[in-house]
Design an enzyme around this catalytic site. Sequence first.
Site, PDB file in Angstrom:
ATOM      1  CG  HIS A   1      -1.987   1.048   1.361  1.00 31.12           C
ATOM      2  ND1 HIS A   1      -3.156   1.003   0.543  1.00 31.12           N
ATOM      3  CD2 HIS A   1      -1.924   2.273   1.628  1.00 31.12           C
ATOM      4  CE1 HIS A   1      -3.669   2.097   0.676  1.00 31.12           C
ATOM      5  NE2 HIS A   1      -3.230   2.965   1.316  1.00 31.12           N
TER       6      HIS A   1
ATOM      7  CG  ASP B   1     -11.061   4.300   5.969  1.00 34.98           C
ATOM      8  OD1 ASP B   1     -10.607   4.984   6.113  1.00 34.98           O
ATOM      9  OD2 ASP B   1     -10.871   4.132   4.594  1.00 34.98           O
TER      10      ASP B   1
ATOM     11  NE  ARG C   1      -8.906  11.529   8.154  1.00 35.29           N
ATOM     12  CZ  ARG C   1      -8.103  10.692   7.805  1.00 35.29           C
ATOM     13  NH1 ARG C   1      -8.600   9.403   7.594  1.00 35.29           N
ATOM     14  NH2 ARG C   1      -6.780  10.917   7.386  1.00 35.29           N
TER      15      ARG C   1
ATOM     16  CB  SER D   1      -7.608   5.760   7.208  1.00 33.97           C
ATOM     17  OG  SER D   1      -7.877   5.772   6.001  1.00 33.97           O
TER      18      SER D   1
ATOM     19  CE  LYS E   1      -8.246   2.413   3.469  1.00 29.85           C
ATOM     20  NZ  LYS E   1      -8.548   3.716   3.019  1.00 29.85           N
TER      21      LYS E   1
HETATM   22  N1  URA Z   1      -4.934   7.102   2.273  1.00 31.39           N
HETATM   23  C1  URA Z   1      -5.927   6.382   2.983  1.00 31.39           C
HETATM   24  O1  URA Z   1      -6.492   5.214   2.752  1.00 31.39           O
HETATM   25  N2  URA Z   1      -6.343   6.916   4.083  1.00 31.39           N
HETATM   26  C2  URA Z   1      -5.791   8.131   4.625  1.00 31.39           C
HETATM   27  O2  URA Z   1      -6.020   8.768   5.506  1.00 31.39           O
HETATM   28  C3  URA Z   1      -4.774   8.659   3.666  1.00 31.39           C
HETATM   29  C4  URA Z   1      -4.273   8.051   2.496  1.00 31.39           C
END
Ligand code: URA
Length: 425
Positions: free
Chosen positions: A84, A163, A170, A185, A189
């Site tokens: 990621h 999220d 956000r 966040s 995931k």
């Molecule tokens: N990517 C995400 O999935 N969440 C964040 O808060 C910032 C970047």
Amino acid sequence: MSFHAVDLIRTKRDGGALTDEQIRWFVSAYTAEEVAHEQASALLMAIVWRGMADHELAQWTAAMIDSGERLDLSSITVPTVDKHSTGGVGDKISLPLAPIVAACGAAVPMLSGRGLGHTGGTLDKLETIPGFRAELASAEMLSVLAREGCVICAAGPKLAPADKKLYALRDVTGTVESIPLIASSIMSKKIAEGASALVLDVKVGSGAFLPDVSQARALAETMVSLGEAHGVKTVALLTNMDTPLGRTAGNALEVTESLEILAGSGPDDVAELTYALAEVMLVLAGIEGDPRAAVRSGAALERFQAMVLAQGGDPDAPLPEAPERMVFEAGADGFVTRLDARAVGVCAWRLGAGRARKEHPVSPGAGVVCLKKPGDEVSESEPLLELRADDGERFAAALQALEGAVDIAAEPCEPARLLLERIGP
Ligand code: URA
């Protein structure tokens, strides 16, 4: 147990810590739309200012994971590993990386996102391939993963729904830039996705959400601890995002560049980062594979084509191209010493490569081609960037984003290091 949101807001505002019960209640009540957006916004802003203690963040992340379902990857017989990125400009690494690692013998279940703001999104890039479907039901996702060794798709509505709601809030309340909020966040995931190992590409520099290296390091350390606490072997690489990765920023343009990497060519920085991440992923997966050999033999490209076909795409179809082009000239003789990633990202976004609102479509062919990059010699009237758009009216605003984005000096600069630090066990 029920609480009053205003008590949580006051506690956080005054620098106190929330209890486990308060955190569980808030995350589940906000997901169920039982807390007003203005109260959730105030709490998020208090968290941005006050931060979270380790035990609060652990509980907050666990509550976000438990707000939905976890994917069950137990039917996959080979080690599962994902990557990621915290988001950058020209960051197309996921496209070549997933099939390369799959060709080496691991399974890569990559749940990705769409771009928002100046950073691009993997799904927007793949969706420029005619027919490609990013929205897959869990059963279909698992079957593509089992058959082809990799799948790149959107996280379904049941995966960490807290999220989805919190991130959307956000995004419009100036509360993205917070280490605990970003870490929870991303990791909620990734943990819900179920892969056994994870490599995080944490961007540092002007094109990153947290440009400063000490903040990026703290974010990386926080995410590695969260992953390890949930039994996911996690390593983070801090990587440079002061200048765009590769020579393109824009959806179809980046697919083309990714295919070059899979064909064994492509820009050096994209290749360097792809192989560095692949090597860490394979170590974490316990697989002895050679990513470069997987590219040389054509196995990685075959995996990519098979994955695209399995997700409805036509890997042989021509990619869309934007009809309107404009050249941005160097403006001075010398060596390029800086090409600002954020400015190029905003420029590509204004050309149509990104979206201003989540429901807007992106222009598949729009974007920026970096004809010169830091280290290259240029003459005053030489083209430095090529801007591409569907509509020539976009050029004026896109050009404004480039003001002050380029430095040209009489002497070449030292090449910037791409791989900055490794964090994790
Ligand atoms: N990517 C995400 O999935 N969440 C964040 O808060 C910032 C970047």
